[in-house]
Structure formats: structure tokens, C-alpha cells
Write an enzyme that holds these catalytic residues in place. Sequence first.
Site, mmCIF file in Angstrom:
data_model
loop_
_atom_site.group_PDB
_atom_site.id
_atom_site.type_symbol
_atom_site.label_atom_id
_atom_site.label_comp_id
_atom_site.label_asym_id
_atom_site.label_seq_id
_atom_site.Cartn_x
_atom_site.Cartn_y
_atom_site.Cartn_z
ATOM 1 C CE LYS A 238 -36.272 -74.922 -34.265
ATOM 2 N NZ LYS A 238 -35.209 -73.545 -34.227
ATOM 3 C CD GLU B 280 -33.611 -68.297 -35.071
ATOM 4 O OE1 GLU B 280 -34.694 -69.390 -35.217
ATOM 5 O OE2 GLU B 280 -33.590 -67.148 -34.649
ATOM 6 N NE ARG C 229 -39.413 -78.018 -42.726
ATOM 7 C CZ ARG C 229 -38.797 -76.564 -41.945
ATOM 8 N NH1 ARG C 229 -38.916 -78.133 -40.643
ATOM 9 N NH2 ARG C 229 -38.585 -75.823 -41.888
#
Length: 561
Positions: free
Chosen positions: A274, A38, A264
Site C-alpha cells: 500500500k 485498515e 500473501r
Amino acid sequence: MDNVEEEKKSLNFIEQIVEEDLKEGYSSDSLKFRFPPEPNGYLHIGHAKAICLNFGLGERYNSPVNLRFDDTNPSKEEQEYVDAIKYDVNWLGYQWDAECYSSDYFQQLYDWAVLLIQNGKAYVDSQSSEDMATQKGTPTKPGVNGPFRDRSVEENLDLFNRMKQGEFKEGEHILRAKIDMTHTNMLMRDPIMYRVMHKPHHRTGSDWCIYPMYDWTHGESDYVEQISHSLCSLEFKPHRELYDWFLDQVHDEKLRPKQREFSRLNLNYTVMSKRKLMQLVEENLVNGWDDPRMPTISGLRRRGYTPKSIRNFIDTVGVSKREQMIDVALLESCIRTDLNKTTNRIMAVLDPLKLVITNYPEGETEVVMADNNPEDENAGQREMIFSQEIYIERGDFLEECPKKVFKLGVGKEVRLKHGYIINGVEAVKDADGNVVEVKCTYDPKSKSGSGSEESKRKVKGTLHWVSASHNVTAQVNAYDRLFTVENPDGDKEKDFKEFINKESLSILKGCKIELALKDAKPHERYQFQRLGYFCVDNDSTSDHLIFNRTATLKDFWAKKK
RNA sequence: UGCCCGAUGGUGUAACUGGCAACACGUCUGUUUUUGGUACAGAAGAGUCUAGGUUCGAGCCCUAGUCGGGCAACCA
């Protein structure tokens, strides 16, 4: 030979799934992958795992890999991030097959949504988000149907069309899939497909005022692009059921993508979300996304990390389904391994202390030869200038130096790398007792490389140095870990920012560097002998040289103390 | 009072799908060395979350627990 080694290395579980599919009928040219960021922030080392996984699969099976920007939320996404992401992926050494955007499929997605409405699989809900949340239930309590759930197809079609036409304000209506409000998987309780958003989009401008949600968009985008394996992180596991349900609604005979999940990557002594990285940037706790202390790709790049070292690191940590907390020491080990082989050695004195060789002819200079890289026969040699006055590292002098410590002391000798063997005579001090200069003598017959008996003597310590009148002054940024604890966001009571290491950046000015680097250009990497690996900073100029410390050398002695 | 994942030395990943638990990083000890780096040689460190079961044989299969993580944004 390569194949043999390839064969030996065991497959990770994702590769095993692909192999299984190949065995069960997937043709090898039906394989296709994608990396779907994104564009709402910069890529970090965790993304590197996803990038290397997907593009690595592409390389392994000779399959295309799309770069797809998941840009369905114009309130967070910006072109700046798109550009930075493309740069980072390329920098890591990967080429995507097609550059795609979820926004490219807005029309197709809309048409399919209409189809769902016509099939009674979606409806417009007109309640407040609070009411809908209440009806949704909880993980342990089933939800209940809302009052608009049984609107007629015609009414839904009309309302949805008017949502698109911009007749409604944000929050007035949304489009939901009609699945099951009592489903054990909360995500299946009539998930939202579209919301009204009167915001310009970085690519579609003001063409749309309704935007599709992630779940509705992602799988269908995979389908449009004919992605065979859609790999995402573990938290999307519960979404898989919905992913499949949405696919069921539009799927015809074309290849059906499958979502699979892996864990992850987490690194200790840093944060990897983020949102938190964004906070560090916005609150000026670091100097931007590419601050060399950041775990971002751009930060690591500026720090001096190579793409190879990052790819190697990702390869080493592997792919699995358990949460990884990787020791940064492994990352550091990867960059050292790479840089040890590839960087030229240079003498740099970060904390200079003047040394005067009293028996060296005053005003005279001579050239000494220095190997550029003992690890690389082809790296050649360079010239250094030796003279009566030189700088050594302040920490390399100890007035009273014990035998076991390989440093210069009064009455204790040491070798100057590529130079001569010297013997400490006197520490000259200022009024406060600080050593401001060291006087010593040298053995004129001990010149390195001369082949003399004296030059071959075994001497305990070897120091790096630079001529006092033949050097260039530079700034060196010495970085340390950004946080003082292994898991800064692991504390429920304390905010992660409380754990910021206040000494994570030491700016050293007045460092004396060998003349050979006077024209060093940004991104060049060197090993400063005995100190570590350093990289010329982006902002460095020949008038103001700046180096970033990528990593120190392994220091057995530092640990000993 | 639910659903979904996961559990192997300090960390991470393996174990030819049921056959002596291995590799990397880290740690420690030597050797070499004009970088207390590198290289080389070696060592310590897990008996695989627990309890049952299947089997000649289980880290792998089955059952039940325990612990850890995730799931209720008009985010992705």
C-alpha cells in the site's frame, strides 16, 4: 454432480483446519469469518485473496463473514477509504454479514485494559520511546525491565485514567502489557497496548485521545464478534503468541477465536504494498488509485477486469504458506477466458490507413452482416456498412509482403472480414515515402456469407476494417505492464520507481471504430477483432469516446517475430 | 548469535495423509477456423533443497544441515 466435483478438488490447508475443527467438535453454526482491512488505502489484488478466502469460506460453510475496519490509527485512516473498500468488496460479489469497526469496541477494550491493570498484567510506562527501544533488546539479546514496570495498581489506574482524560501530551505515557522482557519472541517483551493521540477519529470524533494498538485490538475484536477463524497473512505468525496471550486475559466460556496465517499474493511486474502504491499515486506516476495500470481492485475494474475473472484467478493461485510470485500471464489468461465467452466482437482500427477499392462503384454503400460473438449462438448479428473507401490497420499492409505473412501487399490478396476478398495494387506515398493510401481491387463475387464459390476460397489473411465515412472516432488507451522488471522491489540498491515502464501507457487518438459503438457507455466491454479486449472508460462520453485496453489477444505472430 | 515460517517442472497449486509425482498458466508441435483469437489433439519440461535414518516401500515420518523469508514502529 456439483458435489462430485467439489469432492474432487482438494482442500487448501485452511479448509483442512476448519474441517478438522468441525470433526473435533465445532458446530457448523459456530463458524464465522471476517475480512479486516485498515481504511488507509485502496484494496489491491492481494487483498482480493484475503477477501475470496474469507468470503469463500463463508459460502462454503454457509457462515457469516464480517467486514471489519481495523481503524485504530486515526492519523492514517479516512472515510474515503472505508467507502472505497465497501464498494470493492461488493463489486467482487460478496455480502458481509455485519459492517464492524474496531472503534466500536473502544469502550470494551478500555474496560478490559483496566481489568488487566487490576490483575497486574499491564502498566503505564513513562519513558521516551528511545529508552524503551533500548530496553527491548534485539532478536538475539534479551531485553531488560524498565523503571516503571513495578508501579502500583493504583498508580497505573490513575495514570491510565488521566491518559484517557487527555491530561498528557502524546508520547508522555503509554500502557504496556506486563509479560516478559526476556522473551525470545520480541513481540512478547511488554508490548504497547495504548498510546496517547490527540487526533480526531473518522468515526469516534474527539471522544478518545488514547488509541489501542493492533495486537491488543485485533484478537479482542475477533472475540467480541465471535470469529471462529481469524485468517491473516504470514508476517503475523509471530503475533499469534501475543494474540493468544491477550485472549487468555479476557477469555471466558465463549468461543475462542484462532488465528491462522497464509501467504500473501505477489504479482510480477508490479508492486503490492500500500505504501508503494500510495507513492505512485501521490507522485503522479499514475493517474490515481484506479489507474488501469494499478494492481488495485479499482484499477483492474477500470481496466475492464470482471469480478468473475478475479475470483477465478484467486481460486487458481491457491492458498498456502509459501510466498507466491504469480505470473501476470495467469491473470491475463483468466480475463481472456471470461471475456472470450462474453464480449461482442467489434471492428476497430487503431492506426488507420486508407484503402481505396478502385473497382468498387463510387459513392455506393452496402450492408454486410457480422456475427457478434462466434462463441455465443445467441449473441446475434449486426449490420456494418461497406464502401469504396475504408480504413485498415497500418500494420496490416506491407508493400512487399512475403507469402508466409498473412497481410495485404501489392499483388497479394487478403480477405476483409465479413466483406470481400481484395488484392493490393499500389501504395500511394507522400514526399517522404510514407504510405498514405493503398489502392486495391476487389472480387465482387466474393462477398462473405453469399455462399458463392469465390467467397469460399481459402485466403491466407483476414483483416478487420471500418468504412471511411461510416465510423466514429475514439481514443484508445493501450496499457502495458507498469514495471520493466519482474520484481521491482526486489533490488536492494535501486528504488522501485527506477523500474517504471515509461511506455506503460500509449494514448492512441483518431482510432476509427465501427458505428455500432457510437453510444457505448462506460464499463461496456468488447473484443476489438484481432486486437484484444477493450472497456469503455469512466470518463468516456458520446462526444469523446475513450476505450481502455484490458488485454491483447494472444498473439502467436507477435511472438514469432 | 536467538526465535518463527517455508522448500515439489519456468510460475503457482496438488498427490486419497506412506503406494507409478498430477492439474492450471507458460513453452513447443499439429488439426480446424472468414480473428495468426477460440476450440481440439499432442509434446517437452521436476524424480520432490542436501545428507543420513525408519520402512517391503518416503515428496509425505524422524535427525542434522543448506538455502529463502519474517521478527527490535507510540503502524496494521
